[in-house]
Enzyme design. Structure first.
Site, PDB file in Angstrom:
ATOM      1  N   GLN A  87       1.684  -1.403   0.116  1.00 20.18           N
ATOM      2  CA  GLN A  87      -0.455   0.499  -0.012  1.00 20.18           C
ATOM      3  C   GLN A  87       0.271   0.935   0.127  1.00 20.18           C
ATOM      4  OE1 GLN A  87      -3.678  -0.357   2.142  1.00 20.18           O
ATOM      5  NE2 GLN A  87      -3.921   2.121   1.933  1.00 20.18           N
ATOM      6  N   PHE A  88       1.152   1.759  -1.056  1.00 18.66           N
ATOM      7  CA  PHE A  88       2.158   2.933  -1.376  1.00 18.66           C
ATOM      8  C   PHE A  88       1.641   3.826  -0.543  1.00 18.66           C
ATOM      9  CE2 PHE A  88      -0.209   3.641  -4.880  1.00 18.66           C
ATOM     10  CZ  PHE A  88      -0.219   4.847  -5.091  1.00 18.66           C
ATOM     11  N   THR A  89       0.127   4.631  -0.282  1.00 15.98           N
ATOM     12  CA  THR A  89      -0.435   5.806   0.051  1.00 15.98           C
ATOM     13  C   THR A  89       0.344   5.816   1.609  1.00 15.98           C
ATOM     14  OG1 THR A  89      -2.191   4.013   0.811  1.00 15.98           O
ATOM     15  CG2 THR A  89      -2.174   5.650  -1.418  1.00 15.98           C
TER      16      THR A  89
END
Length: 154
Positions: A87-89
């Site tokens: 989850q890059f966010t």
């Protein structure tokens, strides 16, 4: 996390769950019962040493209840599983303006490499480990038990 520390920590947002799954294009690609949903964020300066330490922390983190109903047991001790989802966010800088910046995030190749390394380390620990699909449009479902959620960094 102090603002000056941003961009220097590998991140795992862990949630104690009774069940969780990941669906990609109407297919379940990862599914667990009792255990931890691990949302993993990789930043530019992260490396295998950080991934290894974060894996050890996730697996050893004592957030499951013992006989006295105290958070005193880890996922291995309770026979739980892991569902690891990239989850890059999580690495977004949200300090300025109304739009997140992802400039601190690792490039996709490096992030994928460290995500895979993290998953490999989890598997080697003996904990049943399922995954999402890196960089896919995923639908994540879970039943958070507690609710219990922790932000871990190394």
């Amino acid at each position: 996390m102090l603002i000056s520390e941003q961009g220097k920590n590998m991140i795992a947002l862990i949630q104690r769950v009774t069940q969780a799954n990941v669906v990609v294009e109407n297919e379940i690609v990862g599914e667990i019962g009792h255990g931890l949903l691990v949302l993993l964020g990789v930043e530019k300066e992260d490396d295998q040493q950080k991934a290894k330490r974060l894996c050890e922390k996730v697996i050893g983190y004592r957030i499951f209840s013992d006989e006295q109903d105290k958070m005193n047991l880890n996922v291995q001790q309770v026979g739980g599983s892991l569902l690891v989802v990239s989850q890059f966010t999580l690495v977004a800088d949200t300090q300025k303006g109304m739009r997140p910046s992802f400039s601190g995030g690792a490039n996709p190749d490096k992030a994928d490499e460290l995500y895979r390394y993290f998953v490999e380390r989890c598997c080697q620990s003996g904990v049943k480990t399922e995954t999402g699909r890196f960089a896919a449009d995923m639908k994540v479902s879970l039943t958070n038990n507690g609710p219990v959620t922790f932000w871990l960094q190394v």
